[in-house]
Design a protein around this motif. Structure first.
Motif, PDB file in Angstrom:
ATOM      1  N   ARG A   1      50.039  12.877  24.888  1.00 28.73           N
ATOM      2  CA  ARG A   1      51.501  12.851  24.971  1.00 28.73           C
ATOM      3  C   ARG A   1      51.909  11.738  25.932  1.00 28.73           C
ATOM      4  NH1 ARG A   1      55.226  16.743  23.887  1.00 28.73           N
ATOM      5  NH2 ARG A   1      53.646  18.375  23.898  1.00 28.73           N
ATOM      6  N   VAL A   2      52.874  10.929  25.528  1.00 28.15           N
ATOM      7  CA  VAL A   2      53.350   9.837  26.376  1.00 28.15           C
ATOM      8  C   VAL A   2      54.822  10.058  26.691  1.00 28.15           C
ATOM      9  CG1 VAL A   2      51.679   8.206  25.422  1.00 28.15           C
ATOM     10  CG2 VAL A   2      53.947   8.387  24.392  1.00 28.15           C
ATOM     11  N   ASP A   3      55.252   9.456  27.788  1.00 29.76           N
ATOM     12  CA  ASP A   3      56.673   9.570  28.128  1.00 29.76           C
ATOM     13  C   ASP A   3      57.456   8.482  27.406  1.00 29.76           C
ATOM     14  OD1 ASP A   3      56.270   7.207  29.477  1.00 29.76           O
ATOM     15  OD2 ASP A   3      56.242   8.119  31.462  1.00 29.76           O
ATOM     16  N   VAL A   4      58.746   8.402  27.747  1.00 33.52           N
ATOM     17  CA  VAL A   4      59.607   7.483  27.023  1.00 33.52           C
ATOM     18  C   VAL A   4      59.192   6.028  27.195  1.00 33.52           C
ATOM     19  CG1 VAL A   4      61.247   7.247  28.923  1.00 33.52           C
ATOM     20  CG2 VAL A   4      62.031   6.964  26.542  1.00 33.52           C
ATOM     21  N   SER A   5      58.481   5.721  28.294  1.00 32.98           N
ATOM     22  CA  SER A   5      58.044   4.345  28.533  1.00 32.98           C
ATOM     23  C   SER A   5      56.674   4.047  27.935  1.00 32.98           C
ATOM     24  CB  SER A   5      58.009   4.069  30.042  1.00 32.98           C
ATOM     25  OG  SER A   5      59.299   4.197  30.596  1.00 32.98           O
ATOM     26  N   GLY A   6      56.031   5.081  27.390  1.00 33.37           N
ATOM     27  CA  GLY A   6      54.730   4.863  26.769  1.00 33.37           C
ATOM     28  C   GLY A   6      53.557   5.201  27.658  1.00 33.37           C
ATOM     29  N   TYR A   7      53.799   5.601  28.910  1.00 32.78           N
ATOM     30  CA  TYR A   7      52.708   5.967  29.796  1.00 32.78           C
ATOM     31  C   TYR A   7      52.143   7.317  29.377  1.00 32.78           C
ATOM     32  CZ  TYR A   7      53.836   2.194  33.043  1.00 32.78           C
ATOM     33  OH  TYR A   7      54.037   0.978  33.609  1.00 32.78           O
ATOM     34  N   LYS A   8      50.847   7.471  29.589  1.00 36.38           N
ATOM     35  CA  LYS A   8      50.197   8.737  29.274  1.00 36.38           C
ATOM     36  C   LYS A   8      50.752   9.842  30.161  1.00 36.38           C
ATOM     37  CE  LYS A   8      45.671  10.936  29.647  1.00 36.38           C
ATOM     38  NZ  LYS A   8      44.261  10.699  30.034  1.00 36.38           N
ATOM     39  N   TYR A   9      51.109  10.971  29.527  1.00 31.72           N
ATOM     40  CA  TYR A   9      51.633  12.104  30.273  1.00 31.72           C
ATOM     41  C   TYR A   9      50.593  13.222  30.371  1.00 31.72           C
ATOM     42  CZ  TYR A   9      54.657  16.010  31.516  1.00 31.72           C
ATOM     43  OH  TYR A   9      55.213  17.103  32.138  1.00 31.72           O
ATOM     44  N   GLU A  10      49.976  13.534  29.232  1.00 34.97           N
ATOM     45  CA  GLU A  10      48.930  14.543  29.234  1.00 34.97           C
ATOM     46  C   GLU A  10      48.168  14.471  27.920  1.00 34.97           C
ATOM     47  OE1 GLU A  10      50.437  18.491  29.205  1.00 34.97           O
ATOM     48  OE2 GLU A  10      51.825  18.138  27.549  1.00 34.97           O
ATOM     49  N   GLU A  11      46.965  15.066  27.910  1.00 34.83           N
ATOM     50  CA  GLU A  11      46.199  15.219  26.673  1.00 34.83           C
ATOM     51  C   GLU A  11      46.398  16.629  26.177  1.00 34.83           C
ATOM     52  OE1 GLU A  11      42.567  12.049  27.572  1.00 34.83           O
ATOM     53  OE2 GLU A  11      42.132  14.089  26.879  1.00 34.83           O
ATOM     54  N   THR A  12      46.878  16.756  24.948  1.00 36.64           N
ATOM     55  CA  THR A  12      47.219  18.074  24.433  1.00 36.64           C
ATOM     56  C   THR A  12      46.134  18.663  23.539  1.00 36.64           C
ATOM     57  OG1 THR A  12      48.338  17.114  22.526  1.00 36.64           O
ATOM     58  CG2 THR A  12      49.649  17.462  24.505  1.00 36.64           C
ATOM     59  N   ALA A  13      45.259  17.853  22.998  1.00 37.73           N
ATOM     60  CA  ALA A  13      44.219  18.383  22.112  1.00 37.73           C
ATOM     61  C   ALA A  13      43.086  17.379  22.042  1.00 37.73           C
ATOM     62  CB  ALA A  13      44.775  18.635  20.706  1.00 37.73           C
ATOM     63  N   GLU A  14      41.905  17.888  21.721  1.00 37.53           N
ATOM     64  CA  GLU A  14      40.739  17.015  21.612  1.00 37.53           C
ATOM     65  C   GLU A  14      39.783  17.585  20.584  1.00 37.53           C
ATOM     66  OE1 GLU A  14      38.533  16.589  25.197  1.00 37.53           O
ATOM     67  OE2 GLU A  14      37.337  14.911  24.450  1.00 37.53           O
TER      68      GLU A  14
END
Length: 616
Positions: free
Chosen positions: A231-244
């Motif tokens: 998941r990334v924020d509005v600027s495209g930075y990584k926010y979290e990994e939700t699944a693998e």
């Protein structure tokens, strides 16, 4: 004139209309918000989620390649990189501020680790534009000294960590490089996106087979890719990994190659340009396949430097060509055992009959010479093979006709690919009247038959094809498909699943005819006057046939030096085909190399006694 009562009434109506308008607007807004938040809330939430998710494809661990005895030929080594996680170093304000901050940190790390700065601000900016949710690799494949300094650092660098991935390595260097092949970094066309569902946004670097077994079996060596949802924020930075989803490793492959024999054969051929193939006549296993010169597949990982590539490409000895399977040669006199068996099986001659060799053969106004100009005198089949008498085979071919030679060669697999699991194999050329009319608009002539009877003319073979024929002569007439895969082990299995031998043809030669030809080949090596006597090894009975084939522009003097052989004579364990470019002759150039190879195979060591050889 309007009274005050009427004005009051109009004012009330205006107030009522205004209230109605305001109420309508309020109702519209309520409905609008209800529609967004309640009625279509799920839709907009899903859309938002979709727009903020990124799919990252993670390749599986590539399977390994072994020789038949478990020697690792292709493996994976961990490659450590120092990477920067930009989402943890993000600075408020413009992108330039983050770029400056990250670059400043990299220069500080460079001082600490005593490494040169290999990236610049433009690289950081490009990464932020194209691969922002992924770590930014600053130094790749760092050495043990740097890893130790990393472990001993007094304070951690924020937003920086070691990144580990697998790098293809070939522990045995150039061993069987034309068979094993090499890998290179996968391009967009090499990727398989449907392994991870929907559209893939980012790819972790992956290797793909570019030649040899690495290419031919790439689909099972690669394994199954996994992936991560980020998941990334509005600027495209990584926010979290939700699944693998974890990737699955590829299958391991065990080759029929014997690393010891392969290394020996490469050592024997190291000073010449040519090829040698060693096979097991019991089942068609390829024990060694050499094309000299070779190359080191490690040079191609992850990509080959331009200087190395240009050197390989411009080398006139064509080191990237697998001569064993893709080199087409005139066979010269190693084709004579095929002609002899064709004549014997067809009844055109028997073992006792002789032809007289005065050193030449006249066909109309044409004269075909024997390599021994004084002539061999009266010779039978066995003697003709031992002396490699051209005139005997001219006369045999004229009596029997070309058809019996053509069909014998075709039954042994000439003129078509053997089907070995390697790319770019060539089938050689087994010419006939149809082929000649199509290419030269001329009919087949008796002169053509003379030329082919001694392995010249338009006849072309590969060393691999001649090794298959040497196997058939050794084992009594079974034509095997050359097998390069000994077994395949899937990730969930403990043992390799063996690959069974494939029989292409049973020649059903009459035992007495086969004995005559094998006897002639025995004399080639073991008789003091045999043309292949320099291949003899003390204590080992070897049968063989030498060959010398002219090529290139007429009068250039260029010759291929050939020899096929099998040993021990009574119970053959090895069948070999060997060819050298720019040779003096088969007996002078190829036979001593065959001696060195056989000596090393049976006595476990190489010898430098080539020049003397031995005849018994």
């Amino acid at each position: 004139m309007i009274s005050g009562q009427e004005n009051s009434q109009a004012y009330k109506w205006k107030i009522a209309l205004l209230c109605l308008f305001v109420t309508g607007c309020f109702a519209f807004l309520c409905h609008f918000f209800w529609s967004i938040q309640v009625n279509k809330g799920g839709f907009y939430e899903a859309s938002l989620t979709k727009q903020s998710m990124r799919r990252v494809r993670v390749p599986g661990l590539r399977g390994m390649i072994y020789d038949r005895n478990g020697v690792r030929i292709a493996d994976n080594d961990p490659s450590y990189s120092i990477s920067v996680y930009l989402e943890e170093l993000r600075q408020p304000g413009s992108t330039a501020r983050t770029v400056d901050y990250v670059y400043s940190m990299i220069t500080n790390m460079a001082d600490y680790f005593q490494l040169p700065v290999e990236v610049d601000k433009k690289d950081i900016k490009n990464h932020m534009h194209r691969r922002l949710p992924l770590p930014f690799v600053v130094w790749k494949d760092i050495d043990q000294k740097t890893i130790a300094r990393w472990a001993e650092r007094p304070e951690p660098f924020p937003g920086v960590d070691l990144f580990v991935d697998a790098q293809r390595v070939y522990p045995e260097g150039d061993l069987a490089s034309h068979v094993v092949g090499y890998v290179g970094r996968a391009a967009k066309k090499d990727r398989i996106d449907d392994e991870f569902g929907d559209e893939i946004h980012y790819y972790v670097p992956e290797m793909v087979g570019r030649s040899g077994i690495e290419k031919r079996f790439d689909s099972i060596l690669r394994g199954e890719a996994g992936g991560r949802l980020v998941r990334v924020d509005v600027s495209g930075y990584k926010y979290e990994e939700t699944a693998e989803r974890q990737p699955k490793s590829g299958a391991d492959i065990q080759l029929t190659i014997d690393a010891g024999i392969q290394r020996l054969a490469q050592q024997v051929m190291k000073d010449v340009t040519g090829s040698v193939v060693v096979m097991d006549p019991h089942n068609g296993d390829v024990l060694a396949m050499v094309s000299s010169p070779g190359f080191d597949p490690n040079d191609f990982v992850p990509y080959i430097p331009a200087t190395v590539w240009n050197a390989l490409r411009d080398d006139p000895r064509t080191p990237l060509l697998n001569r064993a399977a893709a080199g087409a040669y005139a066979p010269g006199s190693i084709f004579k055992p095929v002609v002899a068996l064709a004549g014997l099986e067809a009844g055109a001659i028997d073992g006792s009959e002789t032809f007289h060799c005065p050193g030449y053969f006249k066909l109309g106004r044409s004269v075909f010479h024997c390599w021994y100009r004084p002539g061999h005198g009266d010779v039978n089949v066995r003697e003709a093979l031992m002396h490699s008498c051209n005139v005997f085979f001219f006369k045999l071919a004229q009596r029997g006709g070309y058809d019996i030679i053509y069909h014998m060669a075709e039954a042994l697999g000439l003129g078509r690919k053997t089907g070995i699991e390697l790319d770019y194999e060539r089938g050689g050329l087994l010419p006939d009247d149809y082929w000649k009319r199509e290419h030269y608009s001329q009919p087949w002539t008796q002169g053509d038959t003379c030329n082919v009877s001694i392995g010249q003319g338009s006849l072309l073979v590969t060393p691999l094809q001649m090794a298959v024929i040497a196997c058939a002569l050794a084992n009594g007439g079974t034509v095997f498909k050359p097998n390069i895969i000994h077994g395949i082990r899937m990730p969930e299995d403990r043992h390799f699943m063996p690959v069974e031998a494939t029989v292409v043809n049973q020649m059903n030669w009459k035992p007495k005819n086969l004995a005559l030809v094998r006897g002639g080949m025995y004399d080639v090596v073991m008789h003091p006057k045999g043309t292949g006597r320099k291949a003899g090894v003390e204590g080992i009975s070897i049968a063989g046939k030498t060959g010398t084939a002219e090529y290139g522009r007429k009068g250039s003097g260029l010759k291929y030096g050939w020899m096929i052989a099998f040993a021990p004579f009574d119970n053959p364990e090895y069948a070999v085909a060997l060819v050298v470019d720019k040779a003096v002759s088969g007996g002078t150039t190829a036979a001593p190399l065959m001696h060195d190879l056989m000596y090393g195979i049976f006595y476990g060591a190489s010898t430098n006694n080539s020049s003397s050889g031995k005849s018994s």
